[in-house]
Design an enzyme around this catalytic site. Sequence first.
Site, PDB file in Angstrom:
ATOM      1  N   TYR A 202      41.807  12.351 -35.816  1.00 35.99           N
ATOM      2  CA  TYR A 202      41.170  12.355 -34.503  1.00 35.99           C
ATOM      3  C   TYR A 202      40.257  13.551 -34.271  1.00 35.99           C
ATOM      4  CZ  TYR A 202      44.346   8.553 -33.262  1.00 35.99           C
ATOM      5  OH  TYR A 202      45.009   7.353 -33.222  1.00 35.99           O
TER       6      TYR A 202
ATOM      7  N   SER B 129      34.567  13.587 -32.575  1.00 38.30           N
ATOM      8  CA  SER B 129      34.703  14.554 -31.490  1.00 38.30           C
ATOM      9  C   SER B 129      35.879  15.486 -31.719  1.00 38.30           C
ATOM     10  CB  SER B 129      34.876  13.831 -30.161  1.00 38.30           C
ATOM     11  OG  SER B 129      36.070  13.072 -30.175  1.00 38.30           O
TER      12      SER B 129
ATOM     13  N   PRO C 131      38.556  17.933 -28.749  1.00 38.93           N
ATOM     14  CA  PRO C 131      38.821  17.929 -27.308  1.00 38.93           C
ATOM     15  C   PRO C 131      37.773  18.612 -26.438  1.00 38.93           C
ATOM     16  CG  PRO C 131      40.854  18.299 -28.495  1.00 38.93           C
ATOM     17  CD  PRO C 131      39.761  18.313 -29.522  1.00 38.93           C
TER      18      PRO C 131
ATOM     19  N   SER D  54      33.167  16.383 -26.729  1.00 41.11           N
ATOM     20  CA  SER D  54      33.228  14.930 -26.796  1.00 41.11           C
ATOM     21  C   SER D  54      32.485  14.371 -25.593  1.00 41.11           C
ATOM     22  CB  SER D  54      34.681  14.454 -26.790  1.00 41.11           C
ATOM     23  OG  SER D  54      35.328  14.834 -25.592  1.00 41.11           O
TER      24      SER D  54
ATOM     25  N   ARG E  24      34.412  10.795 -20.280  1.00 39.85           N
ATOM     26  CA  ARG E  24      34.220   9.566 -19.504  1.00 39.85           C
ATOM     27  C   ARG E  24      33.863   9.843 -18.050  1.00 39.85           C
ATOM     28  NH1 ARG E  24      40.121   9.080 -20.106  1.00 39.85           N
ATOM     29  NH2 ARG E  24      39.742   7.714 -21.896  1.00 39.85           N
TER      30      ARG E  24
ATOM     31  N   ASN F 200      36.429   7.204 -28.540  1.00 31.41           N
ATOM     32  CA  ASN F 200      37.744   6.578 -28.472  1.00 31.41           C
ATOM     33  C   ASN F 200      38.101   6.346 -27.011  1.00 31.41           C
ATOM     34  OD1 ASN F 200      40.384   5.825 -29.820  1.00 31.41           O
ATOM     35  ND2 ASN F 200      41.123   7.380 -28.376  1.00 31.41           N
ATOM     36  N   GLU F 201      38.001   5.087 -26.573  1.00 27.79           N
ATOM     37  CA  GLU F 201      38.341   4.724 -25.198  1.00 27.79           C
ATOM     38  C   GLU F 201      37.619   5.601 -24.181  1.00 27.79           C
ATOM     39  OE1 GLU F 201      42.369   4.003 -24.243  1.00 27.79           O
ATOM     40  OE2 GLU F 201      42.830   3.012 -26.142  1.00 27.79           O
TER      41      GLU F 201
ATOM     42  N   ASP G 100      41.949  -2.330 -24.410  1.00 22.00           N
ATOM     43  CA  ASP G 100      41.796  -3.746 -24.065  1.00 22.00           C
ATOM     44  C   ASP G 100      41.858  -3.910 -22.551  1.00 22.00           C
ATOM     45  OD1 ASP G 100      41.525  -6.502 -24.534  1.00 22.00           O
ATOM     46  OD2 ASP G 100      43.698  -6.798 -24.514  1.00 22.00           O
TER      47      ASP G 100
ATOM     48  N   ARG H 245      36.511  -5.849 -21.071  1.00 17.92           N
ATOM     49  CA  ARG H 245      36.686  -6.108 -22.509  1.00 17.92           C
ATOM     50  C   ARG H 245      35.511  -6.884 -23.091  1.00 17.92           C
ATOM     51  NH1 ARG H 245      41.131  -9.966 -21.067  1.00 17.92           N
ATOM     52  NH2 ARG H 245      42.643  -8.381 -21.717  1.00 17.92           N
TER      53      ARG H 245
ATOM     54  N   GLU I 245      44.375   1.335 -33.443  1.00 20.52           N
ATOM     55  CA  GLU I 245      45.740   1.797 -33.154  1.00 20.52           C
ATOM     56  C   GLU I 245      46.567   0.573 -32.823  1.00 20.52           C
ATOM     57  OE1 GLU I 245      44.756   6.060 -30.828  1.00 20.52           O
ATOM     58  OE2 GLU I 245      45.913   4.471 -29.828  1.00 20.52           O
TER      59      GLU I 245
END
Length: 537
Positions: A90, A117, A119, A122, A125, A158-159, A200, A205, A260
């Site tokens: 990660y 990335s 922490p 990155s 969001r 990632n998300e 998801d 989605r 994952e």
Amino acid sequence: MRNSKVAIASSLFLGQALAALPPIHMKGTKFFYENGTQFFMRGIAYQQDSAAGGASTGSNKYADPLANAAACRRDVPLLVELNTNTIRTYAIDPTADHTVCMKLLDDAGIYVISDLSEPALSVNRDAPLWDTDLLKRYVGVVDALAKYDNVIGFFAGNEVSNNNTNTPASAFVKAAVRDTKAHIKKTYQRWLGVGYAANDDPFIRNEIAHYFNCGDQDSAIDFWGYNIYSWCGKSSMEKSGYSKQVEFFKNYSVPVFFAEYGCNEPGGAANRIWEESTALYTDEMTSVFSGGIVYMFHQEANDYGLVEVKGSTAVTQKDFAPLATAMAKVNPTLIDELTYTPSNQPQTCPDVSSNWKVKGDALPPTPDEALCDCMYKSLSCVPARNLSPKDYRPIFDFICGVKGNSCAGIIANTETGVYGSFSMCNPQQKLGHVLDAYYRSQNSASSACDFDGQAAIQKKGTADAACKDPLASASAQNSIAATATSGSSGAAGTGKAAKSSNFAVPVPMNNLFTMGDVAIGLYAAVAMGVGAGMVLL
């Protein structure tokens, strides 16, 4: 000869270690070895202190798992016991030495896919940006790992957009995909993929999967990873929703896999029986999915671990042996690249809607350090030398509130697809651009470059001929951005230069961008009337 090559690839799938692993590449929706035999991931997430499902660990610190030779010597044999052929990391340190771990992994028949990335660097969001600092980080990770043949590729995010309240962030991740792919294409002779790992979320989605696959394929993902925990304990394709995933992605144009998986309910990790691992490699799934990555190797507070590290000793947990047994039995049907003709086409970009706040294929600009340097050298009014980044916010708040067009050069409106040319510069450079634009809008009055000593007049640098055309082009783009915001009546304000540190804040500024450990507010969602998608960066 062909049969012997297939036998070699099959031995790799079965976990038999060979030195100098052949690179993996994609064709259509599949991964292949160099010899044309299909590759399926049998993966494990391998990094301590990494939270599941895109959650935060609450720390900006991380330990590079590929730089810890002692841990790799201890853990690689356990990964082999699990019939692992891929690990996901990660956050790695691009300045560290990864030689020992990568050689151990290569010798064990294990490939690597790594997030780009870390922490503190990155795409956030809640405060998305794609700037020169992030590009340096992402390119640095690529360059650190690309030298190893057992690297498959990278996740650009990632998300990041994990629900319908933060979809603008996806535009910045897709810009990262574009620029990372461009660097790989320019620098390396072999294929290295750049993808995205998503949750998801039922509200986005469809949109997010289509968005990262649509439009110009130089900017689109090379593979799609799903973080999915819907198969828990004893379940089925229908009950878990796996059958719906197969149906949804059957027309996707790039490889799809579980980035994952490994639900720890009911009863925690110790009670995992790994039915989903068996299902994942059956024909129904492998017709669409290219395997998956179990979350996770290390036992942490979140209780997803296969192994608990106590001091220098690794102790296998109760769910370790069942996974090893399940993975030893998987035997997916393989196809040969020569007989495979891809037919799926990229998706159509989603429309802007109440759930999706990103316009088509319009992306933030590519970070250009030279352009940002040219711009800063051309300014008359800049931040004072001793101004701390934590003091930037009030100045941005004041200027972007009372004189909105002064901030047009750093605007990023994901709904309209309008981006200022300097939205990709670092925070000091952005503040300099805003200060100078405000200063000039006030007829270069000395009081307009004061801000209680927090701004100062600088002597312009010697004109650089190489700066002329890029700055002219940037100016033209910023004029478009200014026009896009000019319909607003603007926020209330006097338009006079501030002479006190008690700056007016006529509009809420609640977005954040992260610079190291310092979070600085800089958001004007409706300040200039361009909609909630506007992000001042």
